[in-house]
Design a protein around this motif. Structure first.
Motif, short mmCIF file in Angstrom:
data_model
loop_
_atom_site.label_atom_id
_atom_site.label_comp_id
_atom_site.label_asym_id
_atom_site.label_seq_id
_atom_site.Cartn_x
_atom_site.Cartn_y
_atom_site.Cartn_z
N LYS A 109 0.83 -1.21 0.00
CA LYS A 109 0.00 0.00 0.00
C LYS A 109 0.86 1.25 0.00
N LYS A 110 1.97 1.24 0.76
CA LYS A 110 2.87 2.38 0.80
C LYS A 110 3.51 2.60 -0.56
N LEU A 111 3.93 1.53 -1.23
CA LEU A 111 4.52 1.62 -2.55
C LEU A 111 3.53 2.23 -3.55
N LYS A 112 2.29 1.77 -3.52
CA LYS A 112 1.26 2.29 -4.42
C LYS A 112 0.98 3.76 -4.12
N ALA A 113 0.93 4.12 -2.83
CA ALA A 113 0.67 5.52 -2.46
C ALA A 113 1.81 6.42 -2.92
N ASP A 114 3.06 5.96 -2.79
CA ASP A 114 4.20 6.73 -3.25
C ASP A 114 4.16 6.93 -4.77
N LYS A 115 3.78 5.87 -5.50
CA LYS A 115 3.66 5.97 -6.96
C LYS A 115 2.56 6.97 -7.34
N TRP A 116 1.45 6.90 -6.61
CA TRP A 116 0.33 7.79 -6.91
C TRP A 116 0.72 9.25 -6.63
N LYS A 117 1.43 9.48 -5.50
CA LYS A 117 1.88 10.83 -5.18
C LYS A 117 2.87 11.34 -6.23
N ALA A 118 3.74 10.46 -6.69
CA ALA A 118 4.71 10.85 -7.70
C ALA A 118 4.03 11.20 -9.02
#
Length: 122
Positions: A109-118
């Motif tokens: 979930k953290k990885l996906k959130a970081d990708k979405w923020k990027a």
């Protein structure tokens, strides 16, 4: 034409299935046995004669320069069999698996959130 092609294929198949023999003439001399490049199936590699003596427990006493081949004894290490049904596991194993699963989900979930923020930042 098709018939000739089929006939050629049949001839080739016959040639492959027939045993192959070497033509040896009378009086021919062999200077060495054949050398095989591959091992037969289901054979294990045999160790060399001199190597077995290094695996002995007394090798370190006989030759102080050599280290013994056997590792030092370990303490009891519990590695459960995690194959099969979850209900067959002990409570501690279930709890450990749940922790690992939760941490893996959180990391994903953290990885996906970081990708979405990027992607939003661009």
């Amino acid at each position: 034409m098709k018939h000739k092609l089929k006939q050629k294929e049949k001839d080739e198949e016959r040639d492959l299935s027939a045993p192959v023999y070497d033509k040896v003439q009378f009086g021919e001399i062999v200077h060495a046995p054949p050398k095989f490049s591959k091992r037969p199936r289901n054979t294990q590699v045999e160790s060399k004669p001199g190597k077995k003596s290094q695996n002995l427990l007394l090798a370190s006493i006989l030759n102080p320069g050599l280290k013994s081949a056997q590792p030092a004894p370990r303490k009891f290490d519990y590695t459960p069999d995690l194959t099969g049904k979850r209900k067959a596991l002990s409570v501690a194993d279930r709890r450990r698996l749940d922790k690992e699963q939760a941490s893996a989900i959180a990391a994903y979930k953290k990885l996906k959130a970081d990708k979405w923020k990027a992607s939003q930042g661009k």
